[in-house]
Design a protein around this motif. Structure first.
Motif, PDB file in Angstrom:
ATOM      1  N   TYR A  68      55.201 -28.729  44.316  1.00 51.32           N
ATOM      2  CA  TYR A  68      55.932 -27.801  45.180  1.00 51.32           C
ATOM      3  C   TYR A  68      54.969 -26.766  45.785  1.00 51.32           C
ATOM      4  O   TYR A  68      55.037 -26.468  46.982  1.00 51.32           O
ATOM      5  CB  TYR A  68      57.037 -27.090  44.396  1.00 51.32           C
ATOM      6  CG  TYR A  68      57.715 -26.015  45.216  1.00 51.32           C
ATOM      7  CD1 TYR A  68      58.585 -26.348  46.245  1.00 51.32           C
ATOM      8  CD2 TYR A  68      57.427 -24.671  44.990  1.00 51.32           C
ATOM      9  CE1 TYR A  68      59.173 -25.368  47.024  1.00 51.32           C
ATOM     10  CE2 TYR A  68      58.016 -23.691  45.766  1.00 51.32           C
ATOM     11  CZ  TYR A  68      58.893 -24.041  46.779  1.00 51.32           C
ATOM     12  OH  TYR A  68      59.461 -23.072  47.552  1.00 51.32           O
ATOM     13  N   LEU A  69      54.077 -26.234  44.957  1.00 46.72           N
ATOM     14  CA  LEU A  69      53.120 -25.238  45.458  1.00 46.72           C
ATOM     15  C   LEU A  69      52.238 -25.835  46.554  1.00 46.72           C
ATOM     16  O   LEU A  69      51.970 -25.182  47.569  1.00 46.72           O
ATOM     17  CB  LEU A  69      52.251 -24.717  44.320  1.00 46.72           C
ATOM     18  CG  LEU A  69      52.944 -23.872  43.250  1.00 46.72           C
ATOM     19  CD1 LEU A  69      51.972 -23.555  42.120  1.00 46.72           C
ATOM     20  CD2 LEU A  69      53.497 -22.597  43.842  1.00 46.72           C
ATOM     21  N   MET A  70      51.790 -27.069  46.343  1.00 52.69           N
ATOM     22  CA  MET A  70      50.921 -27.698  47.332  1.00 52.69           C
ATOM     23  C   MET A  70      51.658 -27.916  48.653  1.00 52.69           C
ATOM     24  O   MET A  70      51.054 -27.899  49.719  1.00 52.69           O
ATOM     25  CB  MET A  70      50.370 -29.022  46.803  1.00 52.69           C
ATOM     26  CG  MET A  70      49.396 -28.869  45.642  1.00 52.69           C
ATOM     27  SD  MET A  70      47.994 -27.749  45.978  1.00 52.69           S
ATOM     28  CE  MET A  70      48.535 -26.229  45.150  1.00 52.69           C
ATOM     29  N   SER A  71      52.982 -28.113  48.584  1.00 56.50           N
ATOM     30  CA  SER A  71      53.747 -28.269  49.828  1.00 56.50           C
ATOM     31  C   SER A  71      53.695 -26.985  50.652  1.00 56.50           C
ATOM     32  O   SER A  71      53.860 -27.008  51.873  1.00 56.50           O
ATOM     33  CB  SER A  71      55.194 -28.646  49.527  1.00 56.50           C
ATOM     34  OG  SER A  71      55.922 -27.543  48.989  1.00 56.50           O
ATOM     35  N   GLN A  72      53.473 -25.854  49.973  1.00 56.69           N
ATOM     36  CA  GLN A  72      53.346 -24.578  50.682  1.00 56.69           C
ATOM     37  C   GLN A  72      51.940 -24.385  51.262  1.00 56.69           C
ATOM     38  O   GLN A  72      51.755 -23.713  52.272  1.00 56.69           O
ATOM     39  CB  GLN A  72      53.654 -23.411  49.729  1.00 56.69           C
ATOM     40  CG  GLN A  72      54.995 -23.505  49.014  1.00 56.69           C
ATOM     41  CD  GLN A  72      56.152 -23.618  49.989  1.00 56.69           C
ATOM     42  OE1 GLN A  72      56.309 -22.789  50.870  1.00 56.69           O
ATOM     43  NE2 GLN A  72      56.949 -24.664  49.829  1.00 56.69           N
ATOM     44  N   LEU A  73      50.942 -25.013  50.606  1.00 56.14           N
ATOM     45  CA  LEU A  73      49.552 -24.843  51.045  1.00 56.14           C
ATOM     46  C   LEU A  73      49.125 -25.874  52.086  1.00 56.14           C
ATOM     47  O   LEU A  73      48.272 -25.587  52.930  1.00 56.14           O
ATOM     48  CB  LEU A  73      48.610 -24.949  49.840  1.00 56.14           C
ATOM     49  CG  LEU A  73      48.789 -23.941  48.701  1.00 56.14           C
ATOM     50  CD1 LEU A  73      47.716 -24.156  47.654  1.00 56.14           C
ATOM     51  CD2 LEU A  73      48.765 -22.512  49.205  1.00 56.14           C
ATOM     52  N   ASN A  74      49.687 -27.085  52.009  1.00 54.31           N
ATOM     53  CA  ASN A  74      49.276 -28.156  52.909  1.00 54.31           C
ATOM     54  C   ASN A  74      49.447 -27.761  54.372  1.00 54.31           C
ATOM     55  O   ASN A  74      50.491 -27.265  54.769  1.00 54.31           O
ATOM     56  CB  ASN A  74      50.080 -29.430  52.627  1.00 54.31           C
ATOM     57  CG  ASN A  74      49.775 -30.001  51.254  1.00 54.31           C
ATOM     58  OD1 ASN A  74      48.796 -29.642  50.617  1.00 54.31           O
ATOM     59  ND2 ASN A  74      50.634 -30.903  50.797  1.00 54.31           N
ATOM     60  N   THR A 131      65.131 -20.491  54.950  1.00 54.61           N
ATOM     61  CA  THR A 131      63.928 -21.280  54.687  1.00 54.61           C
ATOM     62  C   THR A 131      63.963 -21.775  53.242  1.00 54.61           C
ATOM     63  O   THR A 131      64.607 -21.167  52.373  1.00 54.61           O
ATOM     64  CB  THR A 131      62.638 -20.465  54.889  1.00 54.61           C
ATOM     65  OG1 THR A 131      62.559 -19.423  53.888  1.00 54.61           O
ATOM     66  CG2 THR A 131      62.575 -19.847  56.277  1.00 54.61           C
ATOM     67  N   LEU A 132      63.243 -22.856  52.990  1.00 54.25           N
ATOM     68  CA  LEU A 132      63.163 -23.409  51.635  1.00 54.25           C
ATOM     69  C   LEU A 132      62.502 -22.413  50.692  1.00 54.25           C
ATOM     70  O   LEU A 132      62.946 -22.213  49.555  1.00 54.25           O
ATOM     71  CB  LEU A 132      62.370 -24.723  51.669  1.00 54.25           C
ATOM     72  CG  LEU A 132      62.083 -25.390  50.324  1.00 54.25           C
ATOM     73  CD1 LEU A 132      63.365 -25.687  49.576  1.00 54.25           C
ATOM     74  CD2 LEU A 132      61.269 -26.667  50.545  1.00 54.25           C
ATOM     75  N   PRO A 170      50.424 -18.741  50.692  1.00 52.96           N
ATOM     76  CA  PRO A 170      50.518 -18.164  52.037  1.00 52.96           C
ATOM     77  C   PRO A 170      51.894 -17.585  52.333  1.00 52.96           C
ATOM     78  O   PRO A 170      52.902 -18.251  52.136  1.00 52.96           O
ATOM     79  CB  PRO A 170      50.230 -19.367  52.945  1.00 52.96           C
ATOM     80  CG  PRO A 170      50.738 -20.532  52.158  1.00 52.96           C
ATOM     81  CD  PRO A 170      50.480 -20.193  50.706  1.00 52.96           C
ATOM     82  N   ALA A 171      51.943 -16.350  52.777  1.00 46.85           N
ATOM     83  CA  ALA A 171      53.174 -15.714  53.291  1.00 46.85           C
ATOM     84  C   ALA A 171      54.389 -16.004  52.432  1.00 46.85           C
ATOM     85  O   ALA A 171      55.423 -16.428  52.904  1.00 46.85           O
ATOM     86  CB  ALA A 171      53.428 -16.189  54.717  1.00 46.85           C
ATOM     87  N   SER A 172      54.276 -15.773  51.140  1.00 47.63           N
ATOM     88  CA  SER A 172      55.391 -16.045  50.243  1.00 47.63           C
ATOM     89  C   SER A 172      55.916 -14.752  49.646  1.00 47.63           C
ATOM     90  O   SER A 172      55.419 -13.668  49.913  1.00 47.63           O
ATOM     91  CB  SER A 172      54.945 -16.997  49.126  1.00 47.63           C
ATOM     92  OG  SER A 172      53.973 -16.367  48.322  1.00 47.63           O
ATOM     93  N   GLU A 173      56.919 -14.884  48.797  1.00 51.06           N
ATOM     94  CA  GLU A 173      57.511 -13.718  48.160  1.00 51.06           C
ATOM     95  C   GLU A 173      56.576 -13.095  47.138  1.00 51.06           C
ATOM     96  O   GLU A 173      56.757 -11.982  46.722  1.00 51.06           O
ATOM     97  CB  GLU A 173      58.824 -14.118  47.473  1.00 51.06           C
ATOM     98  CG  GLU A 173      59.847 -14.682  48.442  1.00 51.06           C
ATOM     99  CD  GLU A 173      60.232 -13.695  49.505  1.00 51.06           C
ATOM    100  OE1 GLU A 173      60.362 -12.500  49.187  1.00 51.06           O
ATOM    101  OE2 GLU A 173      60.413 -14.091  50.658  1.00 51.06           O
TER     102      GLU A 173
END
Length: 203
Positions: A22-28, A108-109, A63-66
């Protein structure tokens, strides 16, 4: 080695594979993308050991997360499972958690996941930093079938690659037994003597 598999990278980062995915989906696709450059025919991108080490050293930023980074001691945290679904009108996401029972919706997800985490922590009576919501995204049936086929093919491709490498290694060992020197094997196979030595050492 062409790079680390997702499971290997997750292990080095000290993060459970489902959460790491899940984390990598935010970084990719961002400047924090940890994957190696794509190779022809490759179905599952691998992760660069160097990029991964730098990401860990920098506090595992997102990136740009909570939040700005991934908590270090993930094994000491409480993990709950969640399911994310894109809303039927296509304007947002819902995340549902079974235990404790939670259903949140956001545009957003990332936001839906963050809200589910906050609500779950509140219901469980624990600090936000102590909780991880392992989210599985539910894809439409047709696309899910493609992804599953791709996953199976990737597993088969990885097994074939490992088998091919084993055959190559056996060939090199056979040349050594036949009296070939490492520099001769390297020249014949287009490698360096150092790489031949690494292969013989199992690296």
């Amino acid at each position: 080695m062409r790079g680390l598999t997702l499971e290997q990278a997750a292990d080095k980062a000290g993060i459970k594979p489902a959460y790491f995915r899940y984390l990598m989906s935010q970084l990719n696709g961002t400047n924090l993308d940890l994957r190696t450059p794509p190779e022809p025919g490759e179905r599952a991108r691998r992760y660069s050991p160097q990029k991964l080490a730098a990401w860990i050293k920098n506090g595992k930023p997102l990136p740009a997360s909570e939040r700005t980074s991934v908590p270090e001691d993930t094994d000491a945290q409480t993990h709950v499972a969640g399911t994310a679904v894109r809303t039927t009108n296509g304007n947002g996401w819902t995340v549902s958690v079974e235990d404790p029972s939670i259903l949140v919706e956001a545009n957003t997800l990332q936001r839906a996941w963050s809200l589910s985490r906050m609500k779950a922590a509140e219901k469980l009576g624990i600090e936000l930093e102590e909780l991880v919501v392992d989210v599985t995204v539910e894809f439409p049936a047709e696309q899910a079938a493609h992804f599953e086929t791709g996953r199976q093919l990737a597993v088969e491709a990885e097994a074939t690659r490992l088998k091919a490498e084993q055959h190559r290694l056996e060939g090199i060992r056979g040349l050594v037994k036949a009296g070939w020197r490492n520099n001769e094997i390297a020249a014949a196979m287009g490698m360096t003597p150092q790489r031949i030595q690494q292969l013989l050492a199992g690296k």
